[in-house]
Scaffold this active site. Sequence first.
Site, PDB file in Angstrom:
ATOM      1  CB  CYS A  21      12.325   6.832 -20.271  1.00  0.00           C
ATOM      2  SG  CYS A  21      11.372   5.681 -21.233  1.00  0.00           S
ATOM      3  CB  CYS A  22      13.759  11.195 -17.224  1.00  0.00           C
ATOM      4  SG  CYS A  22      12.335  11.930 -16.418  1.00  0.00           S
TER       5      CYS A  22
END
Length: 144
Positions: free
Chosen positions: A64-65
């Site tokens: 995730c980002c």
Amino acid sequence: MRIAVASDERTGVAEAIVDELRRRGHEPVPHGALSDGERDDWAWASEAAARDVADGRADQAVVCCWTGTGASIAANKVDGVRAALCGDAETASGARRWNDANVLALSLRGTSQAVLGEILDAWFGSGPSEDEADVANVRHLDEI
């Protein structure tokens, strides 16, 4: 299943992913901001999770980002990883089925808790297609 999980910050659904994986009976392996002592930048965190998959320390990964794009790009740089950025359940199901994706990339900004549950249901509820053309496409990825 052992699932490597990476995030560059503890915002959005980052911590919810770890909790949800545990609730589903999986063993999360945290990286980046989710782990003490690791570099939390998206490229480093996503690479660490992807390497767990490539080296057999994890069966799959979730990276995730903020947008999910950088996490996906970083994970896809690791040999043997097929990361798919998924914003909905149908995309997650297709990524598993047609692309034999082994890393799920998510946007911390765009993924709600409800959508997270739907995406994980689809991701874990689907498996690779056995259709000859689909298998040939996935094999060709290794040749590229």
